[in-house]
Each structure stands twice: as structure tokens, then as C-alpha cells.
Design a protein around this motif. Structure first.
Motif, mmCIF file in Angstrom:
data_model
loop_
_atom_site.group_PDB
_atom_site.id
_atom_site.type_symbol
_atom_site.label_atom_id
_atom_site.label_comp_id
_atom_site.label_asym_id
_atom_site.label_seq_id
_atom_site.Cartn_x
_atom_site.Cartn_y
_atom_site.Cartn_z
ATOM 1 N N VAL A 1 0.841 -1.199 0.000
ATOM 2 C CA VAL A 1 0.000 0.000 0.000
ATOM 3 C C VAL A 1 0.880 1.255 0.000
ATOM 4 O O VAL A 1 1.861 1.337 0.745
ATOM 5 N N PHE A 2 0.546 2.233 -0.838
ATOM 6 C CA PHE A 2 1.344 3.460 -0.997
ATOM 7 C C PHE A 2 2.803 3.123 -1.337
ATOM 8 O O PHE A 2 3.732 3.627 -0.725
ATOM 9 N N THR A 3 2.980 2.269 -2.291
ATOM 10 C CA THR A 3 4.255 1.716 -2.799
ATOM 11 C C THR A 3 4.857 0.679 -1.868
ATOM 12 O O THR A 3 5.730 -0.079 -2.274
ATOM 13 N N GLY A 4 4.412 0.617 -0.607
ATOM 14 C CA GLY A 4 4.872 -0.421 0.309
ATOM 15 C C GLY A 4 6.157 -0.065 1.029
ATOM 16 O O GLY A 4 7.044 0.598 0.480
ATOM 17 N N ALA B 1 22.144 -5.246 -18.778
ATOM 18 C CA ALA B 1 21.773 -4.176 -17.859
ATOM 19 C C ALA B 1 20.417 -4.481 -17.258
ATOM 20 O O ALA B 1 19.596 -5.201 -17.851
ATOM 21 N N ALA B 2 20.189 -3.935 -16.073
ATOM 22 C CA ALA B 2 18.885 -4.046 -15.410
ATOM 23 C C ALA B 2 18.637 -2.752 -14.659
ATOM 24 O O ALA B 2 19.539 -2.224 -14.002
ATOM 25 N N ASP B 3 17.438 -2.225 -14.780
ATOM 26 C CA ASP B 3 17.078 -0.974 -14.127
ATOM 27 C C ASP B 3 16.233 -1.251 -12.889
ATOM 28 O O ASP B 3 15.468 -2.230 -12.838
ATOM 29 N N LYS B 4 16.328 -0.342 -11.940
ATOM 30 C CA LYS B 4 15.555 -0.472 -10.701
ATOM 31 C C LYS B 4 14.076 -0.274 -10.998
ATOM 32 O O LYS B 4 13.680 0.663 -11.689
ATOM 33 N N VAL B 5 13.256 -1.145 -10.440
ATOM 34 C CA VAL B 5 11.812 -1.094 -10.657
ATOM 35 C C VAL B 5 11.123 -0.333 -9.529
ATOM 36 O O VAL B 5 10.249 0.495 -9.764
ATOM 37 N N HIS B 6 11.490 -0.633 -8.287
ATOM 38 C CA HIS B 6 10.809 -0.056 -7.120
ATOM 39 C C HIS B 6 11.676 1.055 -6.533
ATOM 40 O O HIS B 6 12.632 0.803 -5.810
ATOM 41 N N TYR C 1 12.616 9.646 -6.287
ATOM 42 C CA TYR C 1 11.590 10.403 -7.010
ATOM 43 C C TYR C 1 10.678 11.063 -5.983
ATOM 44 O O TYR C 1 10.622 10.644 -4.819
ATOM 45 N N VAL C 2 9.991 12.099 -6.401
ATOM 46 C CA VAL C 2 9.061 12.809 -5.527
ATOM 47 C C VAL C 2 7.637 12.544 -6.007
ATOM 48 O O VAL C 2 7.285 12.923 -7.131
ATOM 49 N N PRO C 3 6.809 11.874 -5.196
ATOM 50 C CA PRO C 3 5.412 11.694 -5.595
ATOM 51 C C PRO C 3 4.722 13.058 -5.731
ATOM 52 O O PRO C 3 5.004 13.983 -4.964
ATOM 53 N N PHE C 4 3.844 13.185 -6.705
ATOM 54 C CA PHE C 4 3.126 14.446 -6.949
ATOM 55 C C PHE C 4 4.120 15.618 -7.049
ATOM 56 O O PHE C 4 3.940 16.673 -6.446
ATOM 57 N N GLU D 1 14.983 -2.843 -2.809
ATOM 58 C CA GLU D 1 14.076 -3.744 -3.524
ATOM 59 C C GLU D 1 14.053 -5.127 -2.875
ATOM 60 O O GLU D 1 13.045 -5.833 -2.962
ATOM 61 N N ILE D 2 15.127 -5.492 -2.212
ATOM 62 C CA ILE D 2 15.228 -6.839 -1.656
ATOM 63 C C ILE D 2 14.361 -7.027 -0.419
ATOM 64 O O ILE D 2 14.183 -8.149 0.052
ATOM 65 N N ILE D 3 13.778 -5.954 0.130
ATOM 66 C CA ILE D 3 12.938 -6.119 1.323
ATOM 67 C C ILE D 3 11.503 -6.498 0.968
ATOM 68 O O ILE D 3 10.701 -6.761 1.865
ATOM 69 N N PHE D 4 11.159 -6.535 -0.323
ATOM 70 C CA PHE D 4 9.783 -6.799 -0.730
ATOM 71 C C PHE D 4 9.615 -8.274 -1.098
ATOM 72 O O PHE D 4 9.937 -8.676 -2.222
#
Length: 529
Positions: free
Chosen positions: A153-156, A351-356, A363-366, A409-412
Motif C-alpha cells: 500500500v502506498f508503494t509499500g 543491464a537491469a534498471d531499478k523497478v521499485h 523520485y518525488v510523488p506528486f 528492492e530486496i525487502i519486498f
């Protein structure tokens, strides 16, 4: 115990609020770097008694009836998250002149928000509350469901989920492979809350008996799993020697002048070119941490030449870097937090880009609204980072498949794609220098180890300032470098865990655990047990 339970149940006013906050804060002692898991027994025993006393006037509506339990759970969560996440403020002090104003938001605001989940967990449990052991099952149900929601929830932000308090050592991590971290969380709350039954007597024998059975099974399976023979590495690939580089570069230096950045790059190259320690084999794979390259690699062809100079033709370098994507004439480039795979000839072959991405960090939401209030990313990057659309495997020329995870990312646990079941290892690059010598890097490392156990994969983890390690598929550290050390480790990559438990089955087990506890709570509520 009955005398103590009565005192806690009847406490009121400011003392009740302080006791709830303190109960939550005590539980943090179960987390790294302390690992004193018994603290959670104190924490949840007090919470049960506090909810016992969270009464409302007769005839109240449902909101008013649940409010005392919600507020008690919120205070508990506030104490838990302030004590467990205060170190987030350290990142803001890297550039104190710009971000010091946000310290209260990081140290108090985020915990206040996260505590809402624990308030809702307590309120949900109160709906099923009874006098017997069903109430601790209801608490396990409430916390399990809300910890699951907190994971997305809210990106987690599932950092320091309660289940981690039950997993301080590899012996106590193995259950995560069967029922996942979230499943362990459900059962852990029941076990941690069981001593509360000694203070109220009702349901003590079956409740404590079930808690002992669950805890015994947890330890028993851990012992069984750790004593299984190690499976052989894939028949079609040689087990590679991996060098993990930990340069231990101060975060302020990483953000300074071009001369500092040149020195940083040369330090990584020197650690890469260093000969193996006595009796060691030359590494096949070298791993650098997140954003190890202090420049845009594709804008610096000389950097690839320098990498080729220190690599043998059959060696592979994996490094964290910022990747820029040209968006066309008149458009600003798009930036990604990425992992590059570079061969011995200095060619980028993957290459691999960050997803989360990290909110307010990458980044800044809104953003269009919040930038009017002077709110910006902690990481200096025009426009912030962009998120990748999906995550895939990194396949090396040797056919070894790595599942890439950048930083947190590894905490999800439930964000892993089905591709992870085809991987030979997890590669996690991070830069925890943002958090200095605080509990943060230790907590991050524990969660990474649990993820390795959960998916039965060895973990290659390179962290700028630590903790870097090669971890086997059972969560045991094969070789590592502690926090604030610089250097490298060379170790042979182990095999995956041979198990029929897959990603979807593990998630199903979580729901079965949740349903089991919810059923006990519901049956107890209507008076059948």
C-alpha cells in the motif's frame, strides 16, 4: 503474572500511552544489531493486556468501540517504528543545509504513518476479541493481514516486519522458505503474545501449548534444513568464484568534485585488480556496489577502457551505475538507477534498471505540486529517477542467471517475478553509506538474508560501506565484510536449495496461516472455544 496483568489492563491516561509506546520500542531489541528475540515476548504480552483494557462506553457505535484498541495499537506502532527507524534521519544530514528541516518528518512523521497499520491491526483484532486464547490468534490475524498490506500500500514499506524478530539466526530463518516472511509474521505474533495468557489464565493451557508447538516446529525445521547435504551446482555450469568489492566511500565524497570521483573510480579498479589472497582462485565475477560509477558510463568511453585494462578476457564485472536514456531533441534525458554487466573487453553486455524506487529519495510523488513547497529528492538527479517497467534476469556468458535487486528492492518478499525461480543467485547492490554507523545497514542485511532463504537462492551482496557478503541459500554467511571496512572478499558461489516449495505455494501458505489464526479468533469470539 495476574497481578501484573491487572495493573497493565487498568492503567489509564498518560501512563497508558507511555506504556504502549514503550512496549513497541522494546520490541526493536529483537531486530539487528541486537537480535534479542525474547524482547518481542515482553512487547506483545504488554500489547495484549493493553488491548484487554481498551474498553469503550456501553452502547457505543463500532467506530467508538474500536477507537481505544486502534489508538493503543497506533501508540505501540509509533514506539516500534521510532525506535526502529530513527536512523533514516542520518540520510538527511548528508546535506543538512538543504534537508535538516525534514528531520521531524523522517524520525516522527514516517513512524506516525506506519503506526496506522498497527492501529488497524489492533482494531481488527478487537472485533474478534474474547477472553480466551482466541484473542491472541485474533491479534496474529490482524497483524498478519496489515503487515501484508504494508508491503504494497502506498508503494509499500515492509521494513522491520514483526516476523524478522523471530529470525535473528539462520536456524530461525528456515521457516521462511516454507511459509514466507509474512507467514512467519502471522505465527510469530501468536507465539510472542502467548505469555499474556499466564496473566489472565483463561485459555492458557491450549494457547501456550499451541505456541510451544509452533515455536518447536520453527526450531525443528531450522535444524533439519541446516543439516541437509549441499546440492551440487548446476551440471551445465561451473560454480564461479565471486569477488565482492566494498570500497567504503563516504557519502559526502561521492557527491563532491570531479577529482574525488576520479579517485573513487580508481579505488574500485584497484580492488578489482588486486591478486587473490594466498591460496585463492582468480575471481570469475566481480561485483561493485550501487552507483559505484560516479559518472554516466555511456558518456565516458575511457572508463570502459580502464575496466578492460584490469579485467581478464573471461572475467565479468557487475556494477551499479546511473543510466541515462536519450529522449530525443529538446527533451531532457531520463535517468535510471541501474546495474551494468561488462565483459573483459570493456563491452556492456547486459543491464537491469531499478523497478521499485524510494519515494523522496529517488523520485518525488506528486512532484509538480510538492516542488512548490521546496520538497526535492535527496539524491541529486534532474527530474529524479525513472522506474523500469519490469524486472528480468541477468544472464552471463557462462549461462549463470542472476536475479538483480537494487538497494531496498530486496525487502519486498512478494514483488519477485516468476523469473526468480529460474535464477542461480540473487545479486543485490546497495549503498547504505547514507545511514552511517546505525542499525539501518544491519537491518537491511538481515532482510536480504531472509530473502535468500525464502527463495532458496544464494545471495551476492555488494554494499558501498557494508555489509557486503556472499550468503548461501540457507542464509549463512560464507564470507563477508563488516560495516565500515574497505576491501574485497573472494568466495565460490553455492547452489540453490532443492525444494518443491515455489513462489505461489509459499504465498498460499501465508494465507493458510492467516486463515488458521482468523478461524481460531472467530470461533473463540462466538464462544465455541
Amino acid at each position: 503474572m495476574e497481578w501484573l496483568a491487572d495493573r497493565v489492563i487498568l492503567v489509564w491516561g498518560v501512563r497508558r500511552a507511555l506504556l504502549a509506546i514503550g512496549a513497541g520500542a522494546i520490541g526493536v531489541l529483537a531486530l539487528p544489531p541486537f537480535g534479542f528475540f525474547a524482547a518481542m515476548f515482553v512487547s506483545f504480552t504488554l500489547l495484549v493486556w493493553l488491548i484487554d483494557g481498551a474498553a469503550s462506553p456501553p452502547g457505543s457505535g463500532i467506530v467508538r468501540r474500536l477507537w481505544p484498541a486502534f489508538f493503543t495499537g497506533w501508540l505501540f506502532g509509533f514506539g516500534y517504528f521510532v525506535a526502529g527507524l530513527w536512523w533514516l534521519g542520518h540520510a538527511l544530514m548528508i546535506d543538512a543545509e538543504q534537508f535538516a528541516w525534514a528531520l521531524p518528518l523522517a524520525i516522527l512523521g514516517l513512524p506516525a504513518f506506519l503506526a496506522i497499520f498497527y492501529g488497524l491491526a489492533a482494531a481488527l483484532a478487537r472485533l474478534l476479541w474474547s477472553d480466551g486464547f482466541g484473542r491472541i490468534a485474533a491479534l496474529a490475524f490482524g497483524f498478519g493481514l496489515l503487515e501484508w498490506l504494508r508491503s504494497f500500500v502506498f508503494t509499500g514499506f515492509p521494513w522491520n516486519a514483526i516476523g524478522y524478530g523471530m529470525m535473528p539466526t539462520p536456524l530461525m530463518m528456515q521457516s521462511a522458505h516454507l511459509i514466507g516472511m509474512l507467514g512467519v509474521t502471522v505465527l510469530s505474533v501468536f507465539v510472542f503474545a502467548a505469555p499474556a495468557l499466564l496473566g489472565t489464565r483463561q485459555g492458557a493451557i491450549p494457547g501456550i501449548g499451541l505456541a510451544i508447538l509452533l515455536f518447536g516446529a520453527h526450531l525443528g525445521y531450522g535444524y533439519y534444513a541446516l543439516h541437509q547435504p549441499e546440492p551440487a551446482f548446476r551440471a551445465d555450469a561451473k560454480a564461479p568464484v565471486v569477488r565482492i568489492v566494498q570500497p567504503n566511500i563516504d557519502q559526502e565524497a561521492k557527491q563532491n568534485t570531479a577529482s574525488d570521483r576520479t579517485a573513487i573510480f580508481e579505488q574500485h579498479l584497484a580492488l578489482t585488480a588486486a591478486p587473490p589472497r594466498e591460496g585463492g582462485k582468480r575471481p570469475d565475477i566481480i561485483v561493485w556496489p550501487e552507483t559505484a560509477l560516479p559518472f554516466i558510463l555511456t558518456d565516458n568511453s575511457d572508463a570502459l577502457t580502464r575496466m578492460a585494462d584490469v579485467l581478464s578476457d573471461d572475467q565479468i564485472l557487475i556494477t551499479g551505475a546511473v543510466r541515462a536514456e536519450d529522449m530525443g531533441p529538446g527533451m531532457p534525458p531520463r535517468y535510471y538507477n541501474s546495474i551494468y554487466v561488462i565483459d573483459g573487453k570493456g563491452q556492456i553486455i547486459g543491464a537491469a534498471d531499478k523497478v521499485h524506487l524510494v519515494p523522496f529519495g529517488e523520485y518525488v510523488p506528486f512532484e509538480s505540486v510538492l516542488e512548490n513547497f521546496g520538497i526535492a529528492n535527496i539524491v541529486e538527479m534532474p527530474g529524479g529517477f525513472s522506474a523500469a517497467a519490469r524486472r528480468g534476469l541477468l544472464t552471463l556468458p557462462s549461462s549463470i542467471r542472476l536475479y538483480p535487486l537494487l538497494c531496498y528492492e530486496i525487502i519486498f518478499p512478494n514483488e519477485m517475478t516468476p523469473d526468480i525461480e529460474r535464477a542461480d543467485a540473487i545479486v543485490n547492490v546497495t549503498n547504505d553509506a547514507w545511514f552511517g554507523d546505525t542499525p539501518g545497514p544491519y537491518q537491511h542485511f538481515q532482510q536480504a538474508r531472509v530473502r535468500a532463504v525464502e527463495y532458496g537462492l544464494p545471495l551476492i551482496r555488494s554494499a558501498n560501506s557494508g555489509i557486503s557478503a556472499l550468503v548461501d541459500a540457507r542464509g549463512r554467511v560464507v564470507s563477508g565484510l563488516d560495516l565500515n571496512q574497505d576491501g574485497f572478499i573472494d568466495a565460490t558461489l553455492g547452489s540453490v536449495t532443492q525444494s518443491p516449495i515455489g513462489r505461489s505455494s509459499r504465498f498460499l501458505c501465508f494465507w493458510l496461516c492467516l486463515g488458521f489464526m482468523g478461524s481460531i479468533g472467530g470461533i473463540s469470539r462466538v464462544g465455541f472455544i
